[in-house]
Design a protein around this motif. Structure first.
Motif, PDB file in Angstrom:
ATOM      1  N   ALA A 146       0.820  -1.208   0.000  1.00 27.12           N
ATOM      2  CA  ALA A 146       0.000   0.000   0.000  1.00 27.12           C
ATOM      3  C   ALA A 146       0.856   1.261   0.000  1.00 27.12           C
ATOM      4  O   ALA A 146       0.433   2.309  -0.500  1.00 27.12           O
ATOM      5  N   ASP A 147       2.061   1.163   0.545  1.00 28.55           N
ATOM      6  CA  ASP A 147       2.968   2.313   0.579  1.00 28.55           C
ATOM      7  C   ASP A 147       3.870   2.376  -0.649  1.00 28.55           C
ATOM      8  O   ASP A 147       4.829   3.144  -0.687  1.00 28.55           O
TER       9      ASP A 147
ATOM     10  N   ALA B 152      19.658  -4.904   1.613  1.00 33.43           N
ATOM     11  CA  ALA B 152      19.459  -4.944   3.057  1.00 33.43           C
ATOM     12  C   ALA B 152      18.288  -5.865   3.358  1.00 33.43           C
ATOM     13  O   ALA B 152      17.247  -5.791   2.696  1.00 33.43           O
ATOM     14  N   MET B 153      18.455  -6.752   4.347  1.00 33.26           N
ATOM     15  CA  MET B 153      17.426  -7.714   4.734  1.00 33.26           C
ATOM     16  C   MET B 153      17.168  -7.574   6.225  1.00 33.26           C
ATOM     17  O   MET B 153      18.094  -7.380   7.012  1.00 33.26           O
ATOM     18  N   ALA B 154      15.899  -7.700   6.629  1.00 36.69           N
ATOM     19  CA  ALA B 154      15.560  -7.639   8.045  1.00 36.69           C
ATOM     20  C   ALA B 154      14.167  -8.225   8.253  1.00 36.69           C
ATOM     21  O   ALA B 154      13.387  -8.358   7.301  1.00 36.69           O
ATOM     22  N   GLY B 155      13.861  -8.546   9.495  1.00 33.52           N
ATOM     23  CA  GLY B 155      12.519  -8.989   9.826  1.00 33.52           C
ATOM     24  C   GLY B 155      11.578  -7.826  10.051  1.00 33.52           C
ATOM     25  O   GLY B 155      10.413  -8.022  10.412  1.00 33.52           O
ATOM     26  N   ALA B 156      12.068  -6.596   9.867  1.00 34.74           N
ATOM     27  CA  ALA B 156      11.277  -5.372  10.010  1.00 34.74           C
ATOM     28  C   ALA B 156      11.620  -4.452   8.842  1.00 34.74           C
ATOM     29  O   ALA B 156      12.506  -4.742   8.041  1.00 34.74           O
ATOM     30  N   GLU B 157      10.902  -3.344   8.747  1.00 36.26           N
ATOM     31  CA  GLU B 157      11.130  -2.405   7.646  1.00 36.26           C
ATOM     32  C   GLU B 157      12.587  -1.958   7.614  1.00 36.26           C
ATOM     33  O   GLU B 157      13.191  -1.681   8.658  1.00 36.26           O
TER      34      GLU B 157
ATOM     35  N   ALA C  84      12.905   3.242   3.874  1.00 38.73           N
ATOM     36  CA  ALA C  84      12.447   2.345   4.937  1.00 38.73           C
ATOM     37  C   ALA C  84      11.010   2.636   5.330  1.00 38.73           C
ATOM     38  O   ALA C  84      10.223   1.713   5.594  1.00 38.73           O
ATOM     39  N   THR C  85      10.650   3.906   5.377  1.00 42.10           N
ATOM     40  CA  THR C  85       9.315   4.291   5.818  1.00 42.10           C
ATOM     41  C   THR C  85       8.298   4.318   4.689  1.00 42.10           C
ATOM     42  O   THR C  85       7.096   4.420   4.941  1.00 42.10           O
ATOM     43  N   GLY C  86       8.761   4.259   3.440  1.00 41.99           N
ATOM     44  CA  GLY C  86       7.840   4.276   2.310  1.00 41.99           C
ATOM     45  C   GLY C  86       7.277   5.639   1.989  1.00 41.99           C
ATOM     46  O   GLY C  86       6.285   5.740   1.264  1.00 41.99           O
TER      47      GLY C  86
ATOM     48  N   PHE D 247       6.200   9.354  11.518  1.00 37.35           N
ATOM     49  CA  PHE D 247       6.665   8.657  10.326  1.00 37.35           C
ATOM     50  C   PHE D 247       6.254   7.193  10.415  1.00 37.35           C
ATOM     51  O   PHE D 247       7.038   6.291  10.186  1.00 37.35           O
ATOM     52  N   GLY D 248       4.984   6.965  10.791  1.00 38.22           N
ATOM     53  CA  GLY D 248       4.475   5.604  10.823  1.00 38.22           C
ATOM     54  C   GLY D 248       4.461   5.017  12.217  1.00 38.22           C
ATOM     55  O   GLY D 248       4.744   5.689  13.216  1.00 38.22           O
ATOM     56  N   PRO D 249       4.131   3.735  12.326  1.00 36.57           N
ATOM     57  CA  PRO D 249       3.914   3.096  13.629  1.00 36.57           C
ATOM     58  C   PRO D 249       5.181   2.769  14.412  1.00 36.57           C
ATOM     59  O   PRO D 249       5.104   2.482  15.601  1.00 36.57           O
TER      60      PRO D 249
END
Length: 252
Positions: A95-96, A120-125, A178-180, A202-204
């Motif tokens: 959506a972003d 870059a890889m991560a389990g989060a943004e 990262a934040t889109g 800047f998001g959640p």
């Protein structure tokens, strides 16, 4: 929301032995394009038809190989983490408008410049950016639009202003990736000087970190991620031996 910007010590250690377990932290991979061109036929065999069409739109060989090898490396690394065939992975826009992997909530981001591709890889943004330092680039035209007055002063007073420009620019771009949020009129409102900065929204994610790091001489780079992951950054080389193993595994 708190955003912390920093610069990692020079002489980053890039490991030649990637750990492809699901990333509990942030993993950054660097791919040297020129040294990887022998893998071009194998890379082309991994890509889908639409990806190959995009690759062939590049008329300069360097641009073609940068896209081809970088896209294949993205598939190889994600496939290695997930234990899935890299050629069968599916990418879609969220959506972003950020590209996402359909098969699993493994977050990734890609950037490329000159002879380098960064993943870059991560389990989060996560967001990453690399730029080749260009002393001839007229960065002064961007200062009033894309930088705050303190950032502009920092760049102009720097012993090497274009180095300072690229350092701050890569931090800003990694963060908005990262934040889109994208690069728009808000770009000047994204802090990039070393230190802690308060942002309205800047998001959640309650807190972010952006770190500058060394890729190679003549380049600037930064990675952005949720602040709790700041102490767990890992850097890996996608050299010939690692690529050979990944391509061999993809053929099985």
């Amino acid at each position: 929301m708190l955003l912390t910007c920093s610069t990692r010590p020079a002489g980053e250690r890039w490991s030649a032995h990637p750990d492809f377990r699901w990333p509990a932290a942030v993993a950054v991979f660097r791919l040297p394009v020129a040294a990887s061109q022998s893998f071009a036929p194998q890379a082309a065999a991994l890509l889908q038809a639409d990806e190959l069409r995009r690759a062939h739109r590049y008329h300069r060989p360097a641009d073609y190989h940068r896209f081809l090898l970088g896209r294949a490396a993205q598939r190889l690394v994600l496939g290695a983490y997930l234990g899935l065939p890299p050629a069968g992975l599916h990418f879609e826009l969220g959506a972003d408008k950020k590209p996402r992997l359909r098969e699993a909530p493994l977050h990734y981001n890609v950037s490329h410049a000159g002879d380098w591709v960064l993943l870059a890889m991560a389990g989060a943004e996560v967001g990453v950016d690399v730029e080749r330092l260009d002393s001839q680039f007229a960065f002064e035209e961007l200062l009033d639009y894309s930088f705050s007055p303190p950032e502009k002063a920092f760049i102009e007073r720097s012993p090497v202003p274009h180095h300072a420009f690229y350092q701050l620019w890569t931090r800003k771009e990694a963060f908005v990736k990262a934040t889109g949020r994208g690069i728009d009129a808000e770009f000047s409102q994204v802090p990039a000087l070393v230190g802690e900065h308060r942002l309205a929204d800047f998001g959640p994610v309650p807190g972010w970190a952006v770190s500058s790091f060394e890729v190679a001489a003549g380049y600037a780079a930064a990675v952005a991620h949720p602040a709790p992951l700041a102490g767990a950054l890992h850097f890996y080389d996608l050299g010939g031996a690692v690529l050979g193993e990944l391509y061999a595994a993809a053929r099985r």
